[in-house]
Design a protein around this motif. Structure first.
Motif, PDB file in Angstrom:
ATOM      1  N   ALA A 268       0.834  -1.203   0.000  1.00 42.83           N
ATOM      2  CA  ALA A 268       0.000   0.000   0.000  1.00 42.83           C
ATOM      3  C   ALA A 268       0.870   1.255   0.000  1.00 42.83           C
ATOM      4  CB  ALA A 268      -0.938  -0.012   1.212  1.00 42.83           C
ATOM      5  N   LEU A 269       1.964   1.237   0.748  1.00 36.86           N
ATOM      6  CA  LEU A 269       2.867   2.385   0.787  1.00 36.86           C
ATOM      7  C   LEU A 269       3.507   2.614  -0.583  1.00 36.86           C
ATOM      8  CD1 LEU A 269       4.169   4.499   2.719  1.00 36.86           C
ATOM      9  CD2 LEU A 269       6.059   2.885   3.005  1.00 36.86           C
ATOM     10  N   LEU A 270       3.891   1.526  -1.224  1.00 39.72           N
ATOM     11  CA  LEU A 270       4.479   1.641  -2.561  1.00 39.72           C
ATOM     12  C   LEU A 270       3.485   2.248  -3.553  1.00 39.72           C
ATOM     13  CD1 LEU A 270       6.795   1.047  -4.547  1.00 39.72           C
ATOM     14  CD2 LEU A 270       5.844  -1.261  -4.818  1.00 39.72           C
ATOM     15  N   LEU A 271       2.240   1.799  -3.504  1.00 44.08           N
ATOM     16  CA  LEU A 271       1.210   2.324  -4.405  1.00 44.08           C
ATOM     17  C   LEU A 271       0.940   3.807  -4.142  1.00 44.08           C
ATOM     18  CD1 LEU A 271      -1.282  -0.694  -4.412  1.00 44.08           C
ATOM     19  CD2 LEU A 271       0.325  -0.013  -6.222  1.00 44.08           C
ATOM     20  N   LEU A 272       0.928   4.179  -2.877  1.00 46.24           N
ATOM     21  CA  LEU A 272       0.746   5.601  -2.562  1.00 46.24           C
ATOM     22  C   LEU A 272       1.908   6.432  -3.094  1.00 46.24           C
ATOM     23  CD1 LEU A 272      -0.652   5.653   1.115  1.00 46.24           C
ATOM     24  CD2 LEU A 272      -1.807   6.424  -0.966  1.00 46.24           C
ATOM     25  N   GLY A 273       3.118   5.888  -2.986  1.00 49.28           N
ATOM     26  CA  GLY A 273       4.277   6.603  -3.505  1.00 49.28           C
ATOM     27  C   GLY A 273       4.209   6.785  -5.009  1.00 49.28           C
ATOM     28  N   LEU A 274       3.772   5.726  -5.721  1.00 50.08           N
ATOM     29  CA  LEU A 274       3.616   5.837  -7.169  1.00 50.08           C
ATOM     30  C   LEU A 274       2.544   6.854  -7.549  1.00 50.08           C
ATOM     31  CD1 LEU A 274       3.849   2.049  -8.153  1.00 50.08           C
ATOM     32  CD2 LEU A 274       5.588   3.822  -8.488  1.00 50.08           C
ATOM     33  N   ALA A 275       1.432   6.839  -6.800  1.00 49.77           N
ATOM     34  CA  ALA A 275       0.356   7.798  -7.079  1.00 49.77           C
ATOM     35  C   ALA A 275       0.822   9.224  -6.825  1.00 49.77           C
ATOM     36  CB  ALA A 275      -0.861   7.478  -6.210  1.00 49.77           C
ATOM     37  N   GLU A 276       1.641   9.401  -5.779  1.00 53.52           N
ATOM     38  CA  GLU A 276       2.135  10.747  -5.461  1.00 53.52           C
ATOM     39  C   GLU A 276       3.056  11.268  -6.558  1.00 53.52           C
ATOM     40  OE1 GLU A 276       4.374  13.070  -1.753  1.00 53.52           O
ATOM     41  OE2 GLU A 276       4.080  10.905  -1.700  1.00 53.52           O
TER      42      GLU A 276
ATOM     43  N   PRO B 118       1.109  15.873 -10.493  1.00 59.97           N
ATOM     44  CA  PRO B 118       2.041  17.029 -10.502  1.00 59.97           C
ATOM     45  C   PRO B 118       2.086  17.752  -9.161  1.00 59.97           C
ATOM     46  CG  PRO B 118       0.704  17.010 -12.488  1.00 59.97           C
ATOM     47  CD  PRO B 118       0.140  15.941 -11.596  1.00 59.97           C
ATOM     48  N   GLN B 119       0.948  18.007  -8.591  1.00 60.81           N
ATOM     49  CA  GLN B 119       0.876  18.667  -7.297  1.00 60.81           C
ATOM     50  C   GLN B 119      -0.012  17.832  -6.369  1.00 60.81           C
ATOM     51  OE1 GLN B 119      -0.435  22.708  -7.919  1.00 60.81           O
ATOM     52  NE2 GLN B 119       1.579  23.386  -8.636  1.00 60.81           N
ATOM     53  N   PRO B 120       0.570  16.820  -5.734  1.00 60.43           N
ATOM     54  CA  PRO B 120      -0.241  15.954  -4.875  1.00 60.43           C
ATOM     55  C   PRO B 120      -0.806  16.737  -3.692  1.00 60.43           C
ATOM     56  CG  PRO B 120       2.087  15.506  -4.567  1.00 60.43           C
ATOM     57  CD  PRO B 120       1.982  16.431  -5.734  1.00 60.43           C
ATOM     58  N   PRO B 121      -2.042  16.442  -3.312  1.00 57.97           N
ATOM     59  CA  PRO B 121      -2.645  17.148  -2.176  1.00 57.97           C
ATOM     60  C   PRO B 121      -1.948  16.798  -0.867  1.00 57.97           C
ATOM     61  CG  PRO B 121      -4.037  15.343  -2.888  1.00 57.97           C
ATOM     62  CD  PRO B 121      -2.947  15.445  -3.902  1.00 57.97           C
ATOM     63  N   ASP B 122      -2.115  17.687   0.112  1.00 54.97           N
ATOM     64  CA  ASP B 122      -1.492  17.465   1.422  1.00 54.97           C
ATOM     65  C   ASP B 122      -2.030  16.203   2.096  1.00 54.97           C
ATOM     66  OD1 ASP B 122       0.015  19.722   1.087  1.00 54.97           O
ATOM     67  OD2 ASP B 122      -1.377  21.031   2.189  1.00 54.97           O
ATOM     68  N   THR B 123      -3.309  15.913   1.835  1.00 56.55           N
ATOM     69  CA  THR B 123      -3.883  14.704   2.448  1.00 56.55           C
ATOM     70  C   THR B 123      -3.172  13.444   1.971  1.00 56.55           C
ATOM     71  OG1 THR B 123      -5.559  14.718   0.685  1.00 56.55           O
ATOM     72  CG2 THR B 123      -6.167  15.713   2.804  1.00 56.55           C
ATOM     73  N   LEU B 124      -2.780  13.413   0.701  1.00 53.13           N
ATOM     74  CA  LEU B 124      -2.062  12.257   0.177  1.00 53.13           C
ATOM     75  C   LEU B 124      -0.678  12.159   0.809  1.00 53.13           C
ATOM     76  CD1 LEU B 124      -2.018   9.893  -1.772  1.00 53.13           C
ATOM     77  CD2 LEU B 124      -1.132  11.430  -3.549  1.00 53.13           C
ATOM     78  N   LYS B 125      -0.005  13.299   0.945  1.00 49.43           N
ATOM     79  CA  LYS B 125       1.305  13.293   1.600  1.00 49.43           C
ATOM     80  C   LYS B 125       1.183  12.847   3.060  1.00 49.43           C
ATOM     81  CE  LYS B 125       3.206  17.041  -1.248  1.00 49.43           C
ATOM     82  NZ  LYS B 125       3.764  18.411  -1.223  1.00 49.43           N
ATOM     83  N   THR B 126       0.139  13.322   3.725  1.00 54.00           N
ATOM     84  CA  THR B 126      -0.069  12.926   5.121  1.00 54.00           C
ATOM     85  C   THR B 126      -0.354  11.436   5.232  1.00 54.00           C
ATOM     86  OG1 THR B 126      -0.945  15.126   5.624  1.00 54.00           O
ATOM     87  CG2 THR B 126      -1.436  13.355   7.192  1.00 54.00           C
ATOM     88  N   ALA B 127      -1.178  10.924   4.310  1.00 52.75           N
ATOM     89  CA  ALA B 127      -1.483   9.493   4.311  1.00 52.75           C
ATOM     90  C   ALA B 127      -0.222   8.667   4.097  1.00 52.75           C
ATOM     91  CB  ALA B 127      -2.518   9.177   3.235  1.00 52.75           C
TER      92      ALA B 127
END
Length: 267
Positions: free
Chosen positions: A93-101, A105-114
């Motif tokens: 899940a962490l890897l997938l979040l990293g790929l999505a981030e 281009p400008q990932p939201p803060d909620t995604l970075k926090t997650a």
């Protein structure tokens, strides 16, 4: 004739005296024999009672030790499950979040926090899995692991600290240190979960060939005079019994709780 009578009377007196002395000796010997037999019988009966008590204590200790070993095996299995299955899922899940981030281009803060929160959760899971692993615990050091556990539990709303002299050494076998560590863990979990404590202190010192441990919290406390049937408290009592020690609870509503554990150190 008078002389003969006198001699006969003297002989009879001597015989009576000898008979009296002989009878007294026999009486005293018989009395001494009875007293000795009674004392030996009482001593043998007490020894038999002591043997029965010792056997019962040994049986209870072996039973409790078996229960602790079963629990440690359960912990070991849980550790492998956390590491091999849950840990791998979280890493994916962490890897997938990293790929999505990276793709945004400008990932939201909620995604970075997650992403950051999931990373912290994985680190916590690794620490928990490590603390449950029996193979890792074979070289167990109570003080080092207490320090690690304190860091793991530390939160903005919870302060956990250890207090012990710098030269403190725990003169217990690793297996016994593991059991004592579980007792302290249980006390801290009770303080967090049930007492809703915001501050926990763990004091440890060696005194008079006793290892003294105090877990002090500022939670809501409980009535220590009332009988408690909680599984956590029973587990703590069983583990302390296996170590041959004593455990007490001091608590007053609503002024927190002090759990004191005393474990004998065999020199």
């Amino acid at each position: 004739m008078d002389i003969v009578n006198t001699l006969m009377v003297e002989n009879n007196s001597n015989e009576l005296m000898m008979a009296t002395i002989f009878g007294s000796i026999i009486f005293f010997v018989f009395t001494a024999f009875c007293v000795s037999y009674l004392l030996i019988f009482r001593r043998k009966r007490q020894e038999h009672k002591d043997q029965l008590v010792a056997s019962q204590k040994e049986f209870q200790a072996q039973l409790l030790q078996s229960q602790v070993e079963v629990q440690e095996l359960t912990y070991n299995g849980l550790s492998r499950e956390l590491h091999d299955n849950v840990g791998q899922l979280l890493n994916t899940a962490l890897l997938l979040l990293g790929l999505a981030e990276r793709e945004i281009p400008q990932p939201p803060d909620t995604l970075k926090t997650a992403y950051a929160t999931l990373g912290d959760a994985i680190n916590e899971l690794r620490s928990l899995s490590k603390s449950l692993n029996r193979e890792w615990l074979e070289q167990f050091n109570l003080l080092d692991n207490l320090t690690t556990e304190v860091k793991r539990l530390q939160q903005p709303q919870l302060s956990v600290s250890t207090v012990f002299p710098s030269n403190t050494r725990v003169e217990l076998e690793p297996a016994m240190q593991i059991i004592l560590f579980r007792i302290i863990q249980e006390a801290m979990q009770n303080a967090i979960k049930h007492a809703q404590a915001s501050n926990i202190q763990i004091h440890l010192e060696e005194k008079a060939q006793q290892l003294l441990v105090r877990i002090i919290d500022n939670g809501k406390g409980f009535n220590a005079k009332e009988p408690t049937a909680g599984l956590g408290i029973k587990n703590m009592q069983h583990r302390v019994h296996v170590l041959g020690g004593q455990i007490t609870w001091e608590s007053m509503l609503p002024q927190g709780t002090t759990v004191q554990v005393s474990i004998p150190i065999k020199q």
